[in-house]
Write an enzyme that holds these catalytic residues in place. Structure first.
Site, PDB file in Angstrom:
ATOM      1  N   TYR A 103     -48.172  14.020  25.111  1.00 61.99           N
ATOM      2  CA  TYR A 103     -49.426  14.430  24.495  1.00 61.99           C
ATOM      3  C   TYR A 103     -50.323  13.251  24.132  1.00 61.99           C
ATOM      4  O   TYR A 103     -51.518  13.268  24.429  1.00 61.99           O
ATOM      5  CB  TYR A 103     -49.167  15.282  23.247  1.00 61.99           C
ATOM      6  CG  TYR A 103     -48.470  16.581  23.545  1.00 61.99           C
ATOM      7  CD1 TYR A 103     -48.758  17.308  24.698  1.00 61.99           C
ATOM      8  CD2 TYR A 103     -47.520  17.092  22.684  1.00 61.99           C
ATOM      9  CE1 TYR A 103     -48.122  18.504  24.972  1.00 61.99           C
ATOM     10  CE2 TYR A 103     -46.886  18.291  22.944  1.00 61.99           C
ATOM     11  CZ  TYR A 103     -47.191  18.990  24.093  1.00 61.99           C
ATOM     12  OH  TYR A 103     -46.565  20.175  24.357  1.00 61.99           O
ATOM     13  N   LEU A 153     -43.856  19.192  31.691  1.00 61.41           N
ATOM     14  CA  LEU A 153     -45.255  19.604  31.797  1.00 61.41           C
ATOM     15  C   LEU A 153     -45.713  19.969  30.389  1.00 61.41           C
ATOM     16  O   LEU A 153     -44.922  20.486  29.595  1.00 61.41           O
ATOM     17  CB  LEU A 153     -45.397  20.812  32.719  1.00 61.41           C
ATOM     18  CG  LEU A 153     -45.196  20.533  34.201  1.00 61.41           C
ATOM     19  CD1 LEU A 153     -45.082  21.824  34.981  1.00 61.41           C
ATOM     20  CD2 LEU A 153     -46.328  19.682  34.741  1.00 61.41           C
ATOM     21  N   PRO A 154     -46.969  19.722  30.052  1.00 55.57           N
ATOM     22  CA  PRO A 154     -47.423  20.051  28.696  1.00 55.57           C
ATOM     23  C   PRO A 154     -47.260  21.536  28.396  1.00 55.57           C
ATOM     24  O   PRO A 154     -47.642  22.384  29.195  1.00 55.57           O
ATOM     25  CB  PRO A 154     -48.903  19.660  28.709  1.00 55.57           C
ATOM     26  CG  PRO A 154     -49.041  18.689  29.820  1.00 55.57           C
ATOM     27  CD  PRO A 154     -48.029  19.089  30.845  1.00 55.57           C
ATOM     28  N   CYS A 155     -46.675  21.832  27.247  1.00 57.72           N
ATOM     29  CA  CYS A 155     -46.544  23.217  26.792  1.00 57.72           C
ATOM     30  C   CYS A 155     -47.760  23.596  25.959  1.00 57.72           C
ATOM     31  O   CYS A 155     -48.239  24.711  26.033  1.00 57.72           O
ATOM     32  CB  CYS A 155     -45.294  23.390  25.945  1.00 57.72           C
ATOM     33  SG  CYS A 155     -43.777  23.050  26.841  1.00 57.72           S
ATOM     34  N   ASN A 156     -48.219  22.669  25.143  1.00 59.10           N
ATOM     35  CA  ASN A 156     -49.444  22.890  24.377  1.00 59.10           C
ATOM     36  C   ASN A 156     -50.618  22.527  25.264  1.00 59.10           C
ATOM     37  O   ASN A 156     -50.563  21.539  26.007  1.00 59.10           O
ATOM     38  CB  ASN A 156     -49.453  22.040  23.113  1.00 59.10           C
ATOM     39  CG  ASN A 156     -48.381  22.485  22.149  1.00 59.10           C
ATOM     40  OD1 ASN A 156     -48.306  23.652  21.801  1.00 59.10           O
ATOM     41  ND2 ASN A 156     -47.538  21.572  21.735  1.00 59.10           N
TER      42      ASN A 156
END
Length: 163
Positions: A103, A153-156
């Protein structure tokens, strides 16, 4: 959409668990079975600066929370620093050296601009703006990746800031 409005992260956990208990459905994921809801959930914090979790239902490492937040603010994505505070985190790196979806790196470097500085300046100029959105998902970069080949992979997707 459901909104969880709480004082801080400590109160958010039991509210989130209650929401999952009420509306959740079991699904399979790359990490095993998970419980999901079929609608967006927004968590709104009255005191977002109170962000260390001390809840008995979650065996959270406050040192990890603190140092991971510094790691994020610095825009880093290296495995080495953050894995000092949790041994299991390295299994989410594809190469053992960096995280694809880190992030802080996405906030400050990935999009070739420092989104945090841009948002700070934007809110100084337009304090009531609803356009202060911090982006983490990059559709050009992430959407075309075979997710079965990526561990991180970004979750947010976004964070929105309001004055």
């Amino acid at each position: 959409m459901k909104t969880i409005c709480v004082r801080n992260v400590h109160q958010a956990l039991p509210e989130g668990l209650r929401l999952l208990d009420t509306y959740g459905e079991k699904q399979s994921s790359r990490a095993g079975d998970v419980i999901t809801v079929d609608f967006p959930v927004c968590t709104s914090y009255i005191f977002p600066q109170e962000r260390v979790l001390f809840h008995p239902q979650r065996d959270a490492n406050p040192y990890l929370h603190f140092f991971e937040s510094l790691w994020m603010i610095a825009g880093r994505r290296d495995v080495e620093f953050v894995s000092q505070f949790t041994k299991n985190i390295s299994k989410y790196s594809d190469d053992g050296k960096v995280f694809h979806g880190a992030y802080g790196y996405r906030w400050r470097i990935h999009f070739e601009l420092d989104q945090l500085l841009v948002i700070i300046e934007h809110l100084r100029r337009y304090p009531s703006s609803r356009r202060a959105v911090l982006q983490m998902w990059d559709c050009d970069y992430d959407l075309h990746i075979d997710s079965s080949d990526k561990r991180d992979l970004p979750c947010n997707l976004i964070i929105t800031f309001r004055n």
